[in-house]
Scaffold this active site. Structure first.
Site, PDB file in Angstrom:
ATOM      1  N   ASP A  38       0.734  -1.171  -0.191  1.00 33.44           N
ATOM      2  CA  ASP A  38       0.018   0.045  -0.056  1.00 33.44           C
ATOM      3  C   ASP A  38       0.964   1.171  -0.122  1.00 33.44           C
ATOM      4  O   ASP A  38       2.145   1.205   0.274  1.00 33.44           O
ATOM      5  CB  ASP A  38      -0.917   0.026   1.249  1.00 33.44           C
ATOM      6  CG  ASP A  38      -2.070   0.781   1.272  1.00 33.44           C
ATOM      7  OD1 ASP A  38      -2.385   1.552   0.083  1.00 33.44           O
ATOM      8  OD2 ASP A  38      -3.031   0.556   2.114  1.00 33.44           O
ATOM      9  N   ASP A  74     -10.714   2.173  -2.995  1.00 31.01           N
ATOM     10  CA  ASP A  74     -11.328   1.988  -1.848  1.00 31.01           C
ATOM     11  C   ASP A  74     -12.749   1.885  -2.100  1.00 31.01           C
ATOM     12  O   ASP A  74     -13.464   1.226  -0.877  1.00 31.01           O
ATOM     13  CB  ASP A  74     -10.924   2.833  -0.648  1.00 31.01           C
ATOM     14  CG  ASP A  74      -9.463   2.550  -0.045  1.00 31.01           C
ATOM     15  OD1 ASP A  74      -8.816   1.478  -0.184  1.00 31.01           O
ATOM     16  OD2 ASP A  74      -8.821   3.404   0.381  1.00 31.01           O
TER      17      ASP A  74
HETATM   18  C1  DGJ Z   1      -5.742   1.853   1.935  1.00 32.96           C
HETATM   19  C2  DGJ Z   1      -6.215   0.694   1.282  1.00 32.96           C
HETATM   20  O1  DGJ Z   1      -6.816   0.953  -0.067  1.00 32.96           O
HETATM   21  C3  DGJ Z   1      -7.398   0.067   2.129  1.00 32.96           C
HETATM   22  O2  DGJ Z   1      -7.768  -1.230   1.442  1.00 32.96           O
HETATM   23  C4  DGJ Z   1      -6.757  -0.516   3.332  1.00 32.96           C
HETATM   24  O3  DGJ Z   1      -5.530  -1.240   3.122  1.00 32.96           O
HETATM   25  C5  DGJ Z   1      -6.110   0.882   4.030  1.00 32.96           C
HETATM   26  N1  DGJ Z   1      -4.946   1.720   3.177  1.00 32.96           N
HETATM   27  C6  DGJ Z   1      -5.154   0.529   5.270  1.00 32.96           C
HETATM   28  O4  DGJ Z   1      -4.572   1.615   5.897  1.00 32.96           O
END
Ligand code: DGJ
Length: 724
Positions: A474, A544
């Protein structure tokens, strides 16, 4: 095929359906003569119209600058009279900036070379061309590399700049390519959005002046995308001319379109020159990222299918392209930071009974992280949460017959972390100023090798400590202060590009050291969903926002370029955590079906009725998985355009199997069945749809009538099978 006509000094790069033609003038300027449908001759130098130009330097030196301002330069250079958007600029050791690149030599060969330190398409069964251009006064040599992917109608281009002078110089602009087009394109296709609303398609008009799509965030970002296409006015999903460029780069980019005083159009793409400069010492060379270029006269859909084939055959990690990806459950929306080993095992227990194949432990398992304000950089397991340690947890999950995956955010450091307390200078910051926080975190200085090695070492330890089969990488903030304490004043402009190079180096190490780990990239959802990252990870978390209605638009934009199997696509909790929309469980699954499927909810908390639907949803995904991974994608209707419904198809290469997906966002009152003209079938073949036999010809011209229950947000998935 690449042809060089030595008499005319013309290069012709042919794919199955296109030709790309360049010519060298008597003076040595390299011009772009033609790009479009395949032609059968190299005798087209006349199209440069140099004979008509009174300003051609060999005829009349008194008008050289007028010539430079008109010539369709193949790789335009700054500071010597080309006043349009250029691709390259070099400041020499005296501080002067002006370049004149002339043809020196060329080489045609069959073994495509890998780009040093950067992702690029593989080159099996391809032909490449290097054209060496030079400016003897500056002491700069520029190698333009072209590779032809005939069956995909794609050409890749990249550039190397060499310092052949005695002194250092500074590269201040290093774009990958430009196209000089005539007036037969009028529209721009590009992708835009924000967090939770990535890659919505935008079509706009080309006007006089310049139009720029760019990122200065240190990554492509949620907002703009390193892709640009120019279209003829009549171009639609099925026919018309389209020229596209997609950059294989994961940092700051610029894509520009400029309509000049003569109505001609130049479009360019590459590293954003803003906040970039690179010092090149004598004898050194600089690699400019690769760009994927294509022309299609089969409309937007033709471009899409070419890109999909190209990515599958040449750019995605080949091992994973057709491999079955595990159906996963991720605990992010299920628990956020509030979990421990027992909670994860409970989710895994329930999930394994339903046919889910992998548990992914998301953010919050390390340091003392219980919210997003601490511990990034402290890559050791928090044993207060994961009691008994990581291996114990992984073994428990494995004993349920499930794989285990883990989340990292390697490029970051929290101010509240042991790492920051020990190495405050490891965060990127401007001297004498507190670095700015975003999600309460700083960026690590990846221009420092000791930092990259340290973080990779920690990742390596964790990944070697248990049977981990998947990594979610990430990145949750953009890079603002691109300044490093370790670099001298004249190299500060290198920080952002050095970050991208270090990221690539780490991902290369990871996939080599752990070849069986499935890597999924992510950046606060889909801020770094680009061709560069897809070279390392066959799938990327798309957004997300997993609300199926928002996803229709995000996925349409993403699949405009990238194969469906690259899209991390999950069934999320309801009401949706981001936009609050309530949608049927089945619709959420039907929309997630055309990606890499998974769940983003707490299976122990949803209703029994929903739990009971999961095995059938997984079976449906598995039924169409191969088709989704290997088939051709056709758009039928776009919710983004019509505001009511969305529909698309995937058709196998042999046209024997297909699937039609229809999502009714807003139900129509008093409308008798929706008639959809299907696409991509064989008009000679007979097909069975819903128990009835039709000819492909009828389905594609008369159409198929969708029967669907009344109500908003309803969906259907319809199997289409050849009757023969
Ligand atoms: C952003 C990601 O897109 C989410 O799926 C998740 O992993 C969060 N970060 C965690 O901080």
């Amino acid at each position: 095929m690449i042809i060089f006509d030595g008499d005319k000094k013309v290069f012709k790069l042919d794919t199955n359906n296109t030709s790309y033609v360049m010519g060298v003038t008597d003076e040595g300027y390299l011009g772009n003569i033609y790009y479009g449908k395949k032609i059968d001759s190299t005798d087209i130098l006349y199209a440069l119209r140099i004979d008509d130009l009174p300003f051609t330097p060999s005829k009349f030196l008194g008008g050289k600058i007028d010539f430079m301002d008109r010539f369709p330069s193949e790789y335009p250079f700054s500071g010597t009279g080309d006043f349009r958007n250029t691709c390259i600029s070099i400041k020499d050791s005296t501080g002067q900036e002006g370049l004149e690149l002339l043809y020196k030599s060329h080489n045609i060969y069959t073994e495509k070379k890998k780009l040093a330190g950067m992702p690029c398409a593989r080159g099996e069964k391809t032909t490449s061309l290097d054209i060496v251009m030079s400016d003897e006064a500056v002491g700069a040599e520029v190698v333009l590399t072209y590779t032809v992917y005939e069956e995909c109608d794609v050409i890749t281009r990249s550039v190397v700049i060499r310092n052949i002078s005695e002194k250092e110089f500074y590269i201040t602009k290093a774009l990958s390519a430009c196209l000089n087009l005539e007036t037969d394109v009028s529209d721009i296709l590009s992708l835009h959005g924000s967090w939770a609303r990535e890659r919505h398609i935008q079509r706009s008009k080309i006007n006089y002046g310049s139009y720029v799509i760019e990122s200065l965030r240190g990554e492509p970002g949620h907002q703009d995308h390193p892709f640009i296409a120019l279209l003829s006015e009549n171009c639609n999903k099925d026919y018309g001319d389209i020229y596209a460029m997609n950059l294989v780069y994961s940092g700051n980019f610029i894509a520009a379109v400029q309509k000049d005083q003569f109505g001609k159009i130049r479009t360019s793409i590459g590293i954003n020159p803003d906040r970039f400069s690179w010092k090149l010492e004598s004898g050194e060379q600089f690699q400019i990222p690769e760009v994927i270029i294509q022309y299609s006269h089969n409309g937007i859909g033709g471009m899409t299918r070419n890109f999909h084939d190209f990515f599958r055959n040449y750019l995605l990690p080949s091992k994973w392209v057709e491999a079955d990806r595990p159906v996963l459950i991720n605990n992010w929306e299920a628990t956020y930071f509030d979990f421990d080993d027992n909670k994860l095992v409970q989710i895994a227990q329930e999930a394994s009974k339903l046919g889910i194949e992998m548990l992914v432990m998301d953010d919050g398992w390390f340091g003392h992280r219980n919210a997003d304000d601490s511990s990034l950089g402290d890559w050791y397991v928090n044993e207060e949460k994961i009691k008994g340690g990581l291996k114990n947890l992984v073994d428990r999950v494995n004993s349920l017959g499930m794989k285990f995956g883990i989340w990292f955010e390697p490029e970051m450091i929290s101010p509240d972390s042991e790492l920051y307390r020990k190495h405050p200078d490891w965060a990127l910051s401007l001297s004498d100023r507190e670095p700015g926080l975003c999600r309460t975190q700083y960026m690590l200085d990846f221009s420092r090798h000791e930092v990259v090695d340290y973080v990779y070492g920690k990742l390596y330890e964790i990944l070697s400590s248990a049977n981990i089969e998947y990594v979610k990488w990430d990145m949750n903030r953009p890079i603002a202060e691109a300044a490093s304490e370790s670099l001298p004043a004249d190299r500060q402009g290198e920080v952002l590009h050095r970050h991208v190079l270090a990221l690539y180096e780490m991902q290369e190490r990871l996939v080599n050291d752990f070849p069986n780990i499935l890597l999924e990239n992510c950046s606060g959802g889909g801020a770094r969903f680009d061709a560069g990252m897809l070279y390392y990870s066959p799938q990327i978390w798309c957004s997300d926002n997993a609300d199926p209605i928002e996803r229709l638009m995000i996925q349409e934009g993403t699949h405009l370029i990238y194969p469906l199997s690259t899209t991390g696509s999950h069934v999320a909790d309801c009401p949706n955590h981001i936009n609050g929309r309530v949608t049927p469980f089945d619709t959420r699954a039907d929309v997630a079906l055309t990606g890499t499927f998974g769940y983003e909810l707490d299976v122990t908390k949803i209703s029994q009725e929903e739990r009971d639907q999961i095995p059938a949803q997984i079976a449906k995904y598995k039924k169409y998985r191969k088709l989704v991974q290997t088939g051709d994608y056709y758009r039928i209707a776009s919710f983004l355009e019509n505001g009511r419904y969305d529909s698309y198809m995937i058709v196998s290469k042999d046209k024997r199997h297909a699937v039609l997906i229809y999502v009714q966002v807003v139900t129509d009152s008093n409308v008798l069945g929706k008639k959809l003209k299907l696409c991509g079938l064989d008009s000679e073949k007979k097909y069975i749809v819903d128990g009835k036999k039709y000819s492909g010809n009828v389905l594609m011209n008369v159409g198929y009538i969708i029967k669907i229950a009344k109500g908003d947000f309803k969906s259907v998935v319809i199997e289409i099978e050849s009757a023969e």
